[in-house]
Design a protein around this motif. Structure first.
Motif, PDB file in Angstrom:
ATOM      1  N   GLN A  19       0.818  -1.213   0.000  1.00 30.75           N
ATOM      2  CA  GLN A  19       0.000   0.000   0.000  1.00 30.75           C
ATOM      3  C   GLN A  19       0.856   1.268   0.000  1.00 30.75           C
ATOM      4  O   GLN A  19       0.485   2.278  -0.582  1.00 30.75           O
ATOM      5  CB  GLN A  19      -0.937   0.004   1.194  1.00 30.75           C
ATOM      6  CG  GLN A  19      -2.023  -1.035   1.099  1.00 30.75           C
ATOM      7  CD  GLN A  19      -2.929  -1.018   2.312  1.00 30.75           C
ATOM      8  OE1 GLN A  19      -2.625  -0.395   3.323  1.00 30.75           O
ATOM      9  NE2 GLN A  19      -4.059  -1.710   2.190  1.00 30.75           N
ATOM     10  N   LEU A  20       2.024   1.207   0.657  1.00 33.94           N
ATOM     11  CA  LEU A  20       2.921   2.348   0.663  1.00 33.94           C
ATOM     12  C   LEU A  20       3.413   2.648  -0.744  1.00 33.94           C
ATOM     13  O   LEU A  20       3.402   3.800  -1.184  1.00 33.94           O
ATOM     14  CB  LEU A  20       4.112   2.092   1.591  1.00 33.94           C
ATOM     15  CG  LEU A  20       5.218   3.146   1.576  1.00 33.94           C
ATOM     16  CD1 LEU A  20       4.704   4.473   2.108  1.00 33.94           C
ATOM     17  CD2 LEU A  20       6.407   2.663   2.367  1.00 33.94           C
ATOM     18  N   PHE A  21       3.841   1.616  -1.465  1.00 34.15           N
ATOM     19  CA  PHE A  21       4.307   1.822  -2.831  1.00 34.15           C
ATOM     20  C   PHE A  21       3.176   2.285  -3.744  1.00 34.15           C
ATOM     21  O   PHE A  21       3.388   3.124  -4.618  1.00 34.15           O
ATOM     22  CB  PHE A  21       4.947   0.542  -3.383  1.00 34.15           C
ATOM     23  CG  PHE A  21       6.245   0.207  -2.721  1.00 34.15           C
ATOM     24  CD1 PHE A  21       7.302   1.099  -2.735  1.00 34.15           C
ATOM     25  CD2 PHE A  21       6.406  -1.001  -2.072  1.00 34.15           C
ATOM     26  CE1 PHE A  21       8.510   0.801  -2.129  1.00 34.15           C
ATOM     27  CE2 PHE A  21       7.603  -1.310  -1.456  1.00 34.15           C
ATOM     28  CZ  PHE A  21       8.658  -0.413  -1.481  1.00 34.15           C
ATOM     29  N   LEU A  22       1.984   1.765  -3.526  1.00 30.82           N
ATOM     30  CA  LEU A  22       0.834   2.197  -4.313  1.00 30.82           C
ATOM     31  C   LEU A  22       0.525   3.669  -4.051  1.00 30.82           C
ATOM     32  O   LEU A  22       0.286   4.442  -4.977  1.00 30.82           O
ATOM     33  CB  LEU A  22      -0.379   1.324  -3.995  1.00 30.82           C
ATOM     34  CG  LEU A  22      -1.639   1.580  -4.793  1.00 30.82           C
ATOM     35  CD1 LEU A  22      -1.396   1.325  -6.271  1.00 30.82           C
ATOM     36  CD2 LEU A  22      -2.772   0.709  -4.286  1.00 30.82           C
ATOM     37  N   LEU A  23       0.563   4.072  -2.793  1.00 26.13           N
ATOM     38  CA  LEU A  23       0.311   5.466  -2.441  1.00 26.13           C
ATOM     39  C   LEU A  23       1.373   6.382  -3.038  1.00 26.13           C
ATOM     40  O   LEU A  23       1.056   7.455  -3.576  1.00 26.13           O
ATOM     41  CB  LEU A  23       0.269   5.634  -0.927  1.00 26.13           C
ATOM     42  CG  LEU A  23       0.012   7.040  -0.406  1.00 26.13           C
ATOM     43  CD1 LEU A  23      -1.372   7.519  -0.821  1.00 26.13           C
ATOM     44  CD2 LEU A  23       0.166   7.080   1.092  1.00 26.13           C
ATOM     45  N   LEU A  24       2.638   5.972  -2.977  1.00 23.10           N
ATOM     46  CA  LEU A  24       3.709   6.771  -3.566  1.00 23.10           C
ATOM     47  C   LEU A  24       3.572   6.865  -5.083  1.00 23.10           C
ATOM     48  O   LEU A  24       3.814   7.925  -5.670  1.00 23.10           O
ATOM     49  CB  LEU A  24       5.070   6.188  -3.191  1.00 23.10           C
ATOM     50  CG  LEU A  24       5.491   6.386  -1.739  1.00 23.10           C
ATOM     51  CD1 LEU A  24       6.775   5.620  -1.457  1.00 23.10           C
ATOM     52  CD2 LEU A  24       5.655   7.850  -1.419  1.00 23.10           C
ATOM     53  N   ALA A  25       3.177   5.781  -5.720  1.00 21.85           N
ATOM     54  CA  ALA A  25       2.996   5.790  -7.175  1.00 21.85           C
ATOM     55  C   ALA A  25       1.839   6.708  -7.563  1.00 21.85           C
ATOM     56  O   ALA A  25       1.962   7.514  -8.502  1.00 21.85           O
ATOM     57  CB  ALA A  25       2.751   4.380  -7.694  1.00 21.85           C
ATOM     58  N   ILE A  26       0.734   6.622  -6.845  1.00 20.08           N
ATOM     59  CA  ILE A  26      -0.415   7.482  -7.139  1.00 20.08           C
ATOM     60  C   ILE A  26      -0.058   8.942  -6.906  1.00 20.08           C
ATOM     61  O   ILE A  26      -0.385   9.813  -7.720  1.00 20.08           O
ATOM     62  CB  ILE A  26      -1.636   7.059  -6.299  1.00 20.08           C
ATOM     63  CG1 ILE A  26      -2.158   5.713  -6.789  1.00 20.08           C
ATOM     64  CG2 ILE A  26      -2.730   8.113  -6.346  1.00 20.08           C
ATOM     65  CD1 ILE A  26      -3.215   5.103  -5.898  1.00 20.08           C
ATOM     66  N   GLY A  27       0.633   9.235  -5.809  1.00 19.42           N
ATOM     67  CA  GLY A  27       1.035  10.610  -5.523  1.00 19.42           C
ATOM     68  C   GLY A  27       1.990  11.158  -6.573  1.00 19.42           C
ATOM     69  O   GLY A  27       1.877  12.308  -6.983  1.00 19.42           O
ATOM     70  N   GLY A  28       2.928  10.330  -7.021  1.00 20.32           N
ATOM     71  CA  GLY A  28       3.863  10.761  -8.053  1.00 20.32           C
ATOM     72  C   GLY A  28       3.187  11.015  -9.378  1.00 20.32           C
ATOM     73  O   GLY A  28       3.455  12.017 -10.046  1.00 20.32           O
ATOM     74  N   LEU A  29       2.291  10.114  -9.777  1.00 14.12           N
ATOM     75  CA  LEU A  29       1.561  10.306 -11.031  1.00 14.12           C
ATOM     76  C   LEU A  29       0.645  11.527 -10.959  1.00 14.12           C
ATOM     77  O   LEU A  29       0.499  12.266 -11.939  1.00 14.12           O
ATOM     78  CB  LEU A  29       0.761   9.050 -11.372  1.00 14.12           C
ATOM     79  CG  LEU A  29       1.579   7.844 -11.802  1.00 14.12           C
ATOM     80  CD1 LEU A  29       0.690   6.617 -11.939  1.00 14.12           C
ATOM     81  CD2 LEU A  29       2.300   8.129 -13.104  1.00 14.12           C
ATOM     82  N   TYR A  30       0.041  11.748  -9.802  1.00 17.52           N
ATOM     83  CA  TYR A  30      -0.822  12.916  -9.611  1.00 17.52           C
ATOM     84  C   TYR A  30      -0.007  14.204  -9.753  1.00 17.52           C
ATOM     85  O   TYR A  30      -0.418  15.136 -10.448  1.00 17.52           O
ATOM     86  CB  TYR A  30      -1.495  12.847  -8.245  1.00 17.52           C
ATOM     87  CG  TYR A  30      -2.323  14.048  -7.911  1.00 17.52           C
ATOM     88  CD1 TYR A  30      -3.572  14.220  -8.481  1.00 17.52           C
ATOM     89  CD2 TYR A  30      -1.856  15.018  -7.036  1.00 17.52           C
ATOM     90  CE1 TYR A  30      -4.339  15.334  -8.183  1.00 17.52           C
ATOM     91  CE2 TYR A  30      -2.606  16.125  -6.737  1.00 17.52           C
ATOM     92  CZ  TYR A  30      -3.851  16.277  -7.309  1.00 17.52           C
ATOM     93  OH  TYR A  30      -4.590  17.380  -7.018  1.00 17.52           O
ATOM     94  N   SER A  31       1.163  14.254  -9.113  1.00 22.42           N
ATOM     95  CA  SER A  31       2.016  15.438  -9.206  1.00 22.42           C
ATOM     96  C   SER A  31       2.481  15.678 -10.634  1.00 22.42           C
ATOM     97  O   SER A  31       2.511  16.820 -11.109  1.00 22.42           O
ATOM     98  CB  SER A  31       3.227  15.289  -8.286  1.00 22.42           C
ATOM     99  OG  SER A  31       2.821  15.209  -6.951  1.00 22.42           O
ATOM    100  N   LEU A  32       2.838  14.611 -11.325  1.00 22.38           N
ATOM    101  CA  LEU A  32       3.253  14.727 -12.722  1.00 22.38           C
ATOM    102  C   LEU A  32       2.113  15.243 -13.589  1.00 22.38           C
ATOM    103  O   LEU A  32       2.310  16.114 -14.443  1.00 22.38           O
ATOM    104  CB  LEU A  32       3.744  13.375 -13.244  1.00 22.38           C
ATOM    105  CG  LEU A  32       4.185  13.330 -14.696  1.00 22.38           C
ATOM    106  CD1 LEU A  32       5.435  14.181 -14.897  1.00 22.38           C
ATOM    107  CD2 LEU A  32       4.435  11.893 -15.123  1.00 22.38           C
ATOM    108  N   SER A  33       0.912  14.732 -13.360  1.00 21.77           N
ATOM    109  CA  SER A  33      -0.231  15.169 -14.170  1.00 21.77           C
ATOM    110  C   SER A  33      -0.572  16.634 -13.916  1.00 21.77           C
ATOM    111  O   SER A  33      -0.890  17.367 -14.857  1.00 21.77           O
ATOM    112  CB  SER A  33      -1.446  14.285 -13.908  1.00 21.77           C
ATOM    113  OG  SER A  33      -1.934  14.486 -12.597  1.00 21.77           O
ATOM    114  N   ILE A  34      -0.490  17.082 -12.672  1.00 16.82           N
ATOM    115  CA  ILE A  34      -0.762  18.494 -12.372  1.00 16.82           C
ATOM    116  C   ILE A  34       0.296  19.381 -13.001  1.00 16.82           C
ATOM    117  O   ILE A  34      -0.011  20.446 -13.562  1.00 16.82           O
ATOM    118  CB  ILE A  34      -0.851  18.713 -10.848  1.00 16.82           C
ATOM    119  CG1 ILE A  34      -2.091  18.022 -10.290  1.00 16.82           C
ATOM    120  CG2 ILE A  34      -0.872  20.186 -10.493  1.00 16.82           C
ATOM    121  CD1 ILE A  34      -3.398  18.527 -10.862  1.00 16.82           C
TER     122      ILE A  34
END
Length: 98
Positions: A16-31
């Motif tokens: 779940q930690l890696f999933l959260l980090l991946a989602i946060g990174g993709l979100y930041s990249l998309s913004i």
């Protein structure tokens, strides 16, 4: 480097930690990409540094305020609902820009 090893040594890596980090990174990249394209769009439409400055100043001003309000709402209701509301507002904002 030794300080980082002591800090990271106590963190157990879960899926779940890696999933959260991946989602946060993709979100930041998309913004970041979205704001880049909005800046280009505003430049092509208005051709003024003033408009770009006002747009970016509005983002920098409203982002901390929205963060505080979202934190207050997250204390009262579920975090997932607040996250979904944030994504919905972003989608509406970028739809209005286009």
């Amino acid at each position: 480097m030794n300080r980082w090893k002591r800090i990271i040594a106590h963190i157990r890596a879960h899926r779940q930690l890696f999933l959260l980090l991946a989602i946060g990174g993709l979100y930041s990249l998309s913004i970041a990409l979205s704001n880049t394209f909005v800046n280009v769009y505003v430049w092509k439409k208005v051709n003024s540094f003033h408009a770009l400055g006002v747009y970016n100043l509005a983002i920098v001003t409203w982002q901390p305020l929205a963060f505080i309000v979202a934190g207050q709402i997250a204390k009262k209701i579920d975090r997932v609902i607040v996250l979904r509301m944030g994504v919905t507002f972003l989608a509406l904002f970028f739809s209005c820009i286009v």
